[in-house]
Design a protein around this motif. Sequence first.
Motif, PDB file in Angstrom:
ATOM      1  N   ALA A  40       0.837  -1.209   0.000  1.00 11.30           N
ATOM      2  CA  ALA A  40       0.000   0.000   0.000  1.00 11.30           C
ATOM      3  C   ALA A  40       0.868   1.254   0.000  1.00 11.30           C
ATOM      4  CB  ALA A  40      -0.930  -0.004   1.208  1.00 11.30           C
ATOM      5  N   PHE A  41       1.969   1.219   0.750  1.00  9.78           N
ATOM      6  CA  PHE A  41       2.859   2.374   0.804  1.00  9.78           C
ATOM      7  C   PHE A  41       3.542   2.628  -0.545  1.00  9.78           C
ATOM      8  CE2 PHE A  41       3.507   1.345   5.560  1.00  9.78           C
ATOM      9  CZ  PHE A  41       2.358   2.055   5.892  1.00  9.78           C
ATOM     10  N   VAL A  42       3.802   1.562  -1.280  1.00  6.58           N
ATOM     11  CA  VAL A  42       4.441   1.721  -2.590  1.00  6.58           C
ATOM     12  C   VAL A  42       3.528   2.461  -3.553  1.00  6.58           C
ATOM     13  CG1 VAL A  42       5.307   0.515  -4.637  1.00  6.58           C
ATOM     14  CG2 VAL A  42       5.941  -0.303  -2.357  1.00  6.58           C
ATOM     15  N   VAL A  43       2.264   2.076  -3.596  1.00  7.36           N
ATOM     16  CA  VAL A  43       1.355   2.616  -4.616  1.00  7.36           C
ATOM     17  C   VAL A  43       0.639   3.891  -4.181  1.00  7.36           C
ATOM     18  CG1 VAL A  43       1.014   0.341  -5.639  1.00  7.36           C
ATOM     19  CG2 VAL A  43      -0.573   1.142  -3.890  1.00  7.36           C
ATOM     20  N   ALA A  44       0.630   4.187  -2.883  1.00  4.66           N
ATOM     21  CA  ALA A  44      -0.136   5.341  -2.396  1.00  4.66           C
ATOM     22  C   ALA A  44       0.235   6.662  -3.063  1.00  4.66           C
ATOM     23  CB  ALA A  44       0.005   5.458  -0.877  1.00  4.66           C
ATOM     24  N   PRO A  45       1.528   7.002  -3.204  1.00  8.43           N
ATOM     25  CA  PRO A  45       1.851   8.306  -3.805  1.00  8.43           C
ATOM     26  C   PRO A  45       1.445   8.418  -5.275  1.00  8.43           C
ATOM     27  CG  PRO A  45       3.731   7.410  -2.608  1.00  8.43           C
ATOM     28  CD  PRO A  45       2.738   6.298  -2.755  1.00  8.43           C
ATOM     29  N   ARG A  46       1.373   7.288  -5.953  1.00  4.28           N
ATOM     30  CA  ARG A  46       1.081   7.312  -7.383  1.00  4.28           C
ATOM     31  C   ARG A  46      -0.416   7.229  -7.689  1.00  4.28           C
ATOM     32  NH1 ARG A  46       5.391   4.271  -6.227  1.00  4.28           N
ATOM     33  NH2 ARG A  46       7.362   4.621  -7.318  1.00  4.28           N
ATOM     34  N   ARG A  47      -1.160   6.531  -6.861  1.00  2.00           N
ATOM     35  CA  ARG A  47      -2.573   6.288  -7.148  1.00  2.00           C
ATOM     36  C   ARG A  47      -3.510   7.082  -6.263  1.00  2.00           C
ATOM     37  NH1 ARG A  47      -3.132  -0.171  -8.612  1.00  2.00           N
ATOM     38  NH2 ARG A  47      -1.552  -0.193 -10.270  1.00  2.00           N
ATOM     39  N   ASP A  48      -3.364   6.905  -4.959  1.00  2.00           N
ATOM     40  CA  ASP A  48      -4.286   7.585  -4.052  1.00  2.00           C
ATOM     41  C   ASP A  48      -3.638   7.655  -2.675  1.00  2.00           C
ATOM     42  OD1 ASP A  48      -6.318   8.531  -2.480  1.00  2.00           O
ATOM     43  OD2 ASP A  48      -7.831   7.128  -3.208  1.00  2.00           O
ATOM     44  N   PRO A  49      -3.378   8.867  -2.165  1.00  7.59           N
ATOM     45  CA  PRO A  49      -2.762   8.985  -0.836  1.00  7.59           C
ATOM     46  C   PRO A  49      -3.545   8.282   0.267  1.00  7.59           C
ATOM     47  CG  PRO A  49      -2.715  11.099  -1.969  1.00  7.59           C
ATOM     48  CD  PRO A  49      -3.566  10.180  -2.803  1.00  7.59           C
ATOM     49  N   LEU A  50      -4.843   8.085   0.066  1.00 12.95           N
ATOM     50  CA  LEU A  50      -5.626   7.396   1.088  1.00 12.95           C
ATOM     51  C   LEU A  50      -5.168   5.958   1.301  1.00 12.95           C
ATOM     52  CD1 LEU A  50      -9.272   8.667   0.462  1.00 12.95           C
ATOM     53  CD2 LEU A  50      -7.776   9.188   2.404  1.00 12.95           C
TER      54      LEU A  50
ATOM     55  N   ALA B  12       1.153   6.182  12.728  1.00 10.77           N
ATOM     56  CA  ALA B  12       0.784   7.591  12.865  1.00 10.77           C
ATOM     57  C   ALA B  12       1.127   8.390  11.615  1.00 10.77           C
ATOM     58  CB  ALA B  12       1.479   8.200  14.084  1.00 10.77           C
ATOM     59  N   VAL B  13       2.332   8.203  11.105  1.00 12.17           N
ATOM     60  CA  VAL B  13       2.754   8.957   9.922  1.00 12.17           C
ATOM     61  C   VAL B  13       2.016   8.473   8.676  1.00 12.17           C
ATOM     62  CG1 VAL B  13       4.709   9.481   8.406  1.00 12.17           C
ATOM     63  CG2 VAL B  13       4.987   9.560  10.888  1.00 12.17           C
ATOM     64  N   GLY B  14       1.766   7.158   8.589  1.00 13.15           N
ATOM     65  CA  GLY B  14       0.993   6.648   7.463  1.00 13.15           C
ATOM     66  C   GLY B  14      -0.396   7.253   7.417  1.00 13.15           C
ATOM     67  N   ALA B  15      -1.031   7.343   8.584  1.00 14.77           N
ATOM     68  CA  ALA B  15      -2.356   7.956   8.649  1.00 14.77           C
ATOM     69  C   ALA B  15      -2.293   9.436   8.275  1.00 14.77           C
ATOM     70  CB  ALA B  15      -2.938   7.782  10.049  1.00 14.77           C
ATOM     71  N   ALA B  16      -1.255  10.126   8.758  1.00 14.94           N
ATOM     72  CA  ALA B  16      -1.104  11.546   8.434  1.00 14.94           C
ATOM     73  C   ALA B  16      -0.840  11.757   6.944  1.00 14.94           C
ATOM     74  CB  ALA B  16       0.024  12.153   9.263  1.00 14.94           C
ATOM     75  N   ALA B  17      -0.043  10.865   6.347  1.00  8.34           N
ATOM     76  CA  ALA B  17       0.320  11.012   4.933  1.00  8.34           C
ATOM     77  C   ALA B  17      -0.878  10.879   4.008  1.00  8.34           C
ATOM     78  CB  ALA B  17       1.385   9.981   4.565  1.00  8.34           C
ATOM     79  N   ALA B  18      -1.923  10.238   4.490  1.00  8.07           N
ATOM     80  CA  ALA B  18      -3.138  10.113   3.676  1.00  8.07           C
ATOM     81  C   ALA B  18      -3.791  11.468   3.444  1.00  8.07           C
ATOM     82  CB  ALA B  18      -4.123   9.164   4.354  1.00  8.07           C
ATOM     83  N   PHE B  19      -3.515  12.421   4.325  1.00  9.43           N
ATOM     84  CA  PHE B  19      -4.172  13.731   4.245  1.00  9.43           C
ATOM     85  C   PHE B  19      -3.192  14.896   4.094  1.00  9.43           C
ATOM     86  CE2 PHE B  19      -6.611  10.812   6.915  1.00  9.43           C
ATOM     87  CZ  PHE B  19      -7.783  10.719   6.176  1.00  9.43           C
ATOM     88  N   VAL B  20      -1.950  14.687   4.531  1.00 13.74           N
ATOM     89  CA  VAL B  20      -0.927  15.735   4.429  1.00 13.74           C
ATOM     90  C   VAL B  20       0.040  15.343   3.327  1.00 13.74           C
ATOM     91  CG1 VAL B  20       0.855  17.039   5.639  1.00 13.74           C
ATOM     92  CG2 VAL B  20      -1.151  16.198   6.893  1.00 13.74           C
ATOM     93  N   THR B  21      -0.138  15.896   2.154  1.00 14.27           N
ATOM     94  CA  THR B  21       0.645  15.485   0.993  1.00 14.27           C
ATOM     95  C   THR B  21       1.708  16.506   0.573  1.00 14.27           C
ATOM     96  OG1 THR B  21      -1.024  16.420  -0.492  1.00 14.27           O
ATOM     97  CG2 THR B  21      -1.246  14.089   0.089  1.00 14.27           C
ATOM     98  N   GLU B  22       1.609  17.726   1.080  1.00 19.56           N
ATOM     99  CA  GLU B  22       2.570  18.760   0.699  1.00 19.56           C
ATOM    100  C   GLU B  22       3.914  18.533   1.392  1.00 19.56           C
ATOM    101  OE1 GLU B  22       2.229  21.181  -1.611  1.00 19.56           O
ATOM    102  OE2 GLU B  22       0.351  20.137  -2.058  1.00 19.56           O
ATOM    103  N   PRO B  23       5.027  18.674   0.663  1.00 24.33           N
ATOM    104  CA  PRO B  23       6.343  18.517   1.297  1.00 24.33           C
ATOM    105  C   PRO B  23       6.676  19.661   2.236  1.00 24.33           C
ATOM    106  CG  PRO B  23       6.583  19.160  -1.003  1.00 24.33           C
ATOM    107  CD  PRO B  23       5.129  18.916  -0.787  1.00 24.33           C
ATOM    108  N   PHE B  24       7.512  19.378   3.197  1.00 27.95           N
ATOM    109  CA  PHE B  24       7.993  20.378   4.144  1.00 27.95           C
ATOM    110  C   PHE B  24       9.514  20.346   4.117  1.00 27.95           C
ATOM    111  CE2 PHE B  24       9.520  21.291   8.497  1.00 27.95           C
ATOM    112  CZ  PHE B  24       9.139  22.617   8.579  1.00 27.95           C
ATOM    113  N   SER B  25      10.121  21.461   3.762  1.00 24.87           N
ATOM    114  CA  SER B  25      11.584  21.535   3.615  1.00 24.87           C
ATOM    115  C   SER B  25      12.105  20.450   2.681  1.00 24.87           C
ATOM    116  CB  SER B  25      12.278  21.447   4.979  1.00 24.87           C
ATOM    117  OG  SER B  25      11.939  22.553   5.784  1.00 24.87           O
ATOM    118  N   GLY B  26      11.357  20.209   1.620  1.00 24.65           N
ATOM    119  CA  GLY B  26      11.812  19.293   0.582  1.00 24.65           C
ATOM    120  C   GLY B  26      11.406  17.853   0.746  1.00 24.65           C
ATOM    121  N   LEU B  27      10.799  17.499   1.885  1.00 22.58           N
ATOM    122  CA  LEU B  27      10.415  16.108   2.123  1.00 22.58           C
ATOM    123  C   LEU B  27       8.972  16.034   2.609  1.00 22.58           C
ATOM    124  CD1 LEU B  27      13.545  14.677   3.984  1.00 22.58           C
ATOM    125  CD2 LEU B  27      12.819  14.114   1.660  1.00 22.58           C
TER     126      LEU B  27
END
Length: 202
Positions: free
Chosen positions: A45-55, A158-173
């Motif tokens: 799920a982590f592999v495909v999330a950025p490409r298909r759906d952050p959820l 915790a970070v996986g759950a946050a990444a589903a909704f927080v997609t903007e990078p911060f300081s490049g990451l």
Amino acid sequence: MTLDRFRPAVKGAIAPSVTLAKRVGLTPNGVSVLAFALALVGGAAFVVAPRRDPLLYLGGAVAVALNGWLDLVDGELAREMGTGSDAGDLLDHVLDRYADIAMIAGLAAGLEAYALGLAAVTGVLMTSYLGTQAQAVGLDRVYGGLVGRADRLALVVAVGAAAAFVTEPFSGLTVVGWLLVFFAVVGHFTALQRFYYAMKAL
């Protein structure tokens, strides 16, 4: 301080899961394999999330949470059934390490941050290695240090759950990228802490 030291405190909470596992005929090794399968699901799920759906990050976080829960259940089930063995302990540890690799590699591959992923996964593996190597040289198994497996799983959830909704990078990451940086730095630091504790005790 790590969450691993609180394992005994959750014994009562996992009792219903242990009872359910017994009712459906699962063995401790079967629970360990099921936990590993969930780690693979989470990593995928982590592999495909950025490409298909952050959820999909949220789905991966749920799979990782279940992996951690079942990692508690298998040991308690073995104790309750009186079937604990060195072979079962070995299987559990091997599957835990492969589960760690699957989850962290999945996070890194999703971002195509392979060098960062390599640094993170080696930090995690060295932390676990030093924990068990202390036992191999006659000491108690070391769970101490800054970050243990329970902490890592909690952070991934915790970070996986946050990444589903927080997609903007911060300081490049992204938040996932910063998690990998954390694992890379703190993982190796924790491994060195455990090495120090073990050498001091010898």
